[in-house]
Design a protein around this motif. Structure first.
Motif, PDB file in Angstrom:
ATOM      1  N   ARG A  54      57.670  60.058  61.290  1.00 30.03           N
ATOM      2  CA  ARG A  54      59.065  60.355  60.932  1.00 30.03           C
ATOM      3  C   ARG A  54      59.123  61.426  59.853  1.00 30.03           C
ATOM      4  O   ARG A  54      59.965  62.324  59.893  1.00 30.03           O
ATOM      5  CB  ARG A  54      59.748  59.071  60.464  1.00 30.03           C
ATOM      6  CG  ARG A  54      61.236  59.226  60.189  1.00 30.03           C
ATOM      7  CD  ARG A  54      61.822  57.916  59.686  1.00 30.03           C
ATOM      8  NE  ARG A  54      63.226  58.038  59.397  1.00 30.03           N
ATOM      9  CZ  ARG A  54      64.197  57.859  60.291  1.00 30.03           C
ATOM     10  NH1 ARG A  54      63.884  57.548  61.531  1.00 30.03           N
ATOM     11  NH2 ARG A  54      65.470  57.988  59.963  1.00 30.03           N
ATOM     12  N   SER A  89      67.433  61.151  69.831  1.00 29.32           N
ATOM     13  CA  SER A  89      67.099  61.518  68.450  1.00 29.32           C
ATOM     14  C   SER A  89      67.301  60.336  67.507  1.00 29.32           C
ATOM     15  O   SER A  89      67.948  59.343  67.852  1.00 29.32           O
ATOM     16  CB  SER A  89      67.973  62.683  67.985  1.00 29.32           C
ATOM     17  OG  SER A  89      69.322  62.255  67.850  1.00 29.32           O
ATOM     18  N   HIS A  90      66.759  60.477  66.303  1.00 28.99           N
ATOM     19  CA  HIS A  90      66.991  59.459  65.267  1.00 28.99           C
ATOM     20  C   HIS A  90      68.480  59.345  64.961  1.00 28.99           C
ATOM     21  O   HIS A  90      68.984  58.239  64.697  1.00 28.99           O
ATOM     22  CB  HIS A  90      66.218  59.819  64.003  1.00 28.99           C
ATOM     23  CG  HIS A  90      64.736  59.692  64.141  1.00 28.99           C
ATOM     24  ND1 HIS A  90      64.101  58.493  64.361  1.00 28.99           N
ATOM     25  CD2 HIS A  90      63.751  60.618  64.086  1.00 28.99           C
ATOM     26  CE1 HIS A  90      62.804  58.671  64.442  1.00 28.99           C
ATOM     27  NE2 HIS A  90      62.550  59.958  64.279  1.00 28.99           N
ATOM     28  N   GLU A 129      70.142  57.254  67.648  1.00 29.63           N
ATOM     29  CA  GLU A 129      69.796  55.847  67.464  1.00 29.63           C
ATOM     30  C   GLU A 129      70.610  55.222  66.335  1.00 29.63           C
ATOM     31  O   GLU A 129      71.127  54.110  66.453  1.00 29.63           O
ATOM     32  CB  GLU A 129      68.300  55.719  67.167  1.00 29.63           C
ATOM     33  CG  GLU A 129      67.401  56.077  68.343  1.00 29.63           C
ATOM     34  CD  GLU A 129      65.944  56.171  67.952  1.00 29.63           C
ATOM     35  OE1 GLU A 129      65.629  55.911  66.766  1.00 29.63           O
ATOM     36  OE2 GLU A 129      65.107  56.511  68.813  1.00 29.63           O
ATOM     37  N   LEU A 130      70.731  55.942  65.217  1.00 31.14           N
ATOM     38  CA  LEU A 130      71.485  55.424  64.073  1.00 31.14           C
ATOM     39  C   LEU A 130      72.936  55.157  64.452  1.00 31.14           C
ATOM     40  O   LEU A 130      73.497  54.091  64.144  1.00 31.14           O
ATOM     41  CB  LEU A 130      71.409  56.416  62.912  1.00 31.14           C
ATOM     42  CG  LEU A 130      72.157  56.066  61.622  1.00 31.14           C
ATOM     43  CD1 LEU A 130      71.412  56.604  60.401  1.00 31.14           C
ATOM     44  CD2 LEU A 130      73.576  56.620  61.627  1.00 31.14           C
ATOM     45  N   SER A 152      63.488  67.922  66.491  1.00 32.24           N
ATOM     46  CA  SER A 152      62.239  67.568  65.815  1.00 32.24           C
ATOM     47  C   SER A 152      61.204  66.984  66.757  1.00 32.24           C
ATOM     48  O   SER A 152      59.999  67.222  66.604  1.00 32.24           O
ATOM     49  CB  SER A 152      62.510  66.599  64.660  1.00 32.24           C
ATOM     50  OG  SER A 152      63.105  65.393  65.127  1.00 32.24           O
ATOM     51  N   TYR A 153      61.656  66.228  67.762  1.00 33.81           N
ATOM     52  CA  TYR A 153      60.700  65.644  68.711  1.00 33.81           C
ATOM     53  C   TYR A 153      59.943  66.735  69.455  1.00 33.81           C
ATOM     54  O   TYR A 153      58.724  66.638  69.666  1.00 33.81           O
ATOM     55  CB  TYR A 153      61.439  64.735  69.701  1.00 33.81           C
ATOM     56  CG  TYR A 153      60.533  64.171  70.780  1.00 33.81           C
ATOM     57  CD1 TYR A 153      59.701  63.087  70.516  1.00 33.81           C
ATOM     58  CD2 TYR A 153      60.500  64.736  72.056  1.00 33.81           C
ATOM     59  CE1 TYR A 153      58.854  62.574  71.495  1.00 33.81           C
ATOM     60  CE2 TYR A 153      59.663  64.233  73.042  1.00 33.81           C
ATOM     61  CZ  TYR A 153      58.835  63.154  72.751  1.00 33.81           C
ATOM     62  OH  TYR A 153      57.995  62.655  73.719  1.00 33.81           O
ATOM     63  N   HIS A 157      70.376  60.539  58.558  1.00 36.41           N
ATOM     64  CA  HIS A 157      69.385  59.685  59.221  1.00 36.41           C
ATOM     65  C   HIS A 157      67.965  59.953  58.722  1.00 36.41           C
ATOM     66  O   HIS A 157      67.061  59.171  59.023  1.00 36.41           O
ATOM     67  CB  HIS A 157      69.456  59.849  60.745  1.00 36.41           C
ATOM     68  CG  HIS A 157      69.361  61.255  61.221  1.00 36.41           C
ATOM     69  ND1 HIS A 157      70.417  62.132  61.165  1.00 36.41           N
ATOM     70  CD2 HIS A 157      68.327  61.952  61.779  1.00 36.41           C
ATOM     71  CE1 HIS A 157      70.060  63.295  61.668  1.00 36.41           C
ATOM     72  NE2 HIS A 157      68.793  63.222  62.037  1.00 36.41           N
ATOM     73  N   TRP A 158      67.763  61.040  57.982  1.00 37.85           N
ATOM     74  CA  TRP A 158      66.458  61.308  57.355  1.00 37.85           C
ATOM     75  C   TRP A 158      66.398  60.796  55.910  1.00 37.85           C
ATOM     76  O   TRP A 158      65.366  60.915  55.260  1.00 37.85           O
ATOM     77  CB  TRP A 158      66.170  62.802  57.341  1.00 37.85           C
ATOM     78  CG  TRP A 158      66.124  63.467  58.686  1.00 37.85           C
ATOM     79  CD1 TRP A 158      66.929  64.471  59.125  1.00 37.85           C
ATOM     80  CD2 TRP A 158      65.215  63.204  59.764  1.00 37.85           C
ATOM     81  NE1 TRP A 158      66.589  64.840  60.402  1.00 37.85           N
ATOM     82  CE2 TRP A 158      65.538  64.087  60.821  1.00 37.85           C
ATOM     83  CE3 TRP A 158      64.159  62.305  59.935  1.00 37.85           C
ATOM     84  CZ2 TRP A 158      64.845  64.091  62.034  1.00 37.85           C
ATOM     85  CZ3 TRP A 158      63.474  62.314  61.148  1.00 37.85           C
ATOM     86  CH2 TRP A 158      63.814  63.190  62.173  1.00 37.85           C
TER      87      TRP A 158
END
Length: 247
Positions: free
Chosen positions: A4, A156-157, A160-161, A200-201, A111-112
């Motif tokens: 992450r 993405s994160h 998901e959030l 980012s993935y 989310h980061w």
């Protein structure tokens, strides 16, 4: 597999793709976040990236500071939003004075962030009653081809959030208000490809996985008619949140 942390720090390697592929934010959503920040608020855009949110805030508020951990992203931002003050930093650590801001906003970034540490540091730099605004542009997967695009390049994160109930904040902030806007942007194949490559993935993916994604999106774009300079409408949902520092 990338961690992450690797993903969070990966965007500078794709700063050009990020600038070309990511959408700006709807002005009405940003105005809503800043509604209670005063007539000429001093605002920090934290996790500013290439300035996608910074440029909208600059038009609405005038006085904006871009805070970003990645120097390559800030270089792109300075070209896109000339004259804006820039600082290296994160939501958890900013070199700004106590109670010096009317608002802090984060676009595509919370989310980061560690919610407790980020809330504490943002609370430090905000004046009493100051505004914290969080915003995300998310592709609207009600369109079948958009859902297929997500299947190819993975979620993405951020997605998901938001699917798990949305962001969390901590003291000195309380509950978040939320609003959502639906809109679309006309995009060419080049813009769609840049958007995919800015994630980012994909930035951190092994070469074989990245190659698979590039082949599969090319086939999808052929199918939907995103060929050459032809454009297609990419639908979005913009999710915005706001809260105020306790007085």
């Amino acid at each position: 597999m990338a961690t992450r942390e690797d993903m969070a720090r990966s965007f500078g390697a794709a700063a050009q793709a990020y600038e070309e592929g990511r959408p700006d934010y709807p002005a009405e959503a940003v105005a809503w976040m800043l509604e209670d920040a005063g007539p000429r608020p001093r605002v920090a855009d934290v996790g500013a990236g290439t300035g996608k949110l910074t440029r909208v805030v600059a038009r609405l508020a005038g006085d904006v500071i871009a805070v970003e951990p990645d120097a390559a992203m800030l270089d792109r931002l300075r070209g896109a939003v000339p004259g804006v003050e820039t600082l290296i930093g994160t939501a958890e650590q900013m070199t700004l004075p106590d109670e010096s801001l009317d608002a802090v906003v984060l676009g595509q970034a919370w989310h980061w962030v560690d919610p407790a540490a980020g809330s504490r540091e943002i609370g430090r730099v905000l004046k009493p009653g100051g505004v914290l605004g969080l915003i995300w542009n998310i592709r609207d997967e009600e369109a079948p081809w958009v859902a297929r695009l997500t299947e190819i390049m993975k979620g993405s994160h951020a997605e998901e959030l938001l699917a798990d109930g949305g962001p969390l904040v901590a003291q000195p902030f309380d509950s978040l208000e939320r609003r959502t806007w639906s809109w679309s942007r006309a995009v060419t194949r080049a813009t769609l490809t840049a958007m995919v490559l800015s994630r980012s993935y994909i930035i951190t993916a092994p070469a074989a996985e990245r190659g698979r994604i590039e082949r599969d999106i090319a086939a999808l774009f052929d199918e939907i008619g995103a060929v050459g300079e032809a454009s297609v409408d990419l639908p979005y949902l913009t999710h915005a949140f706001r809260t105020r520092k306790a007085v």
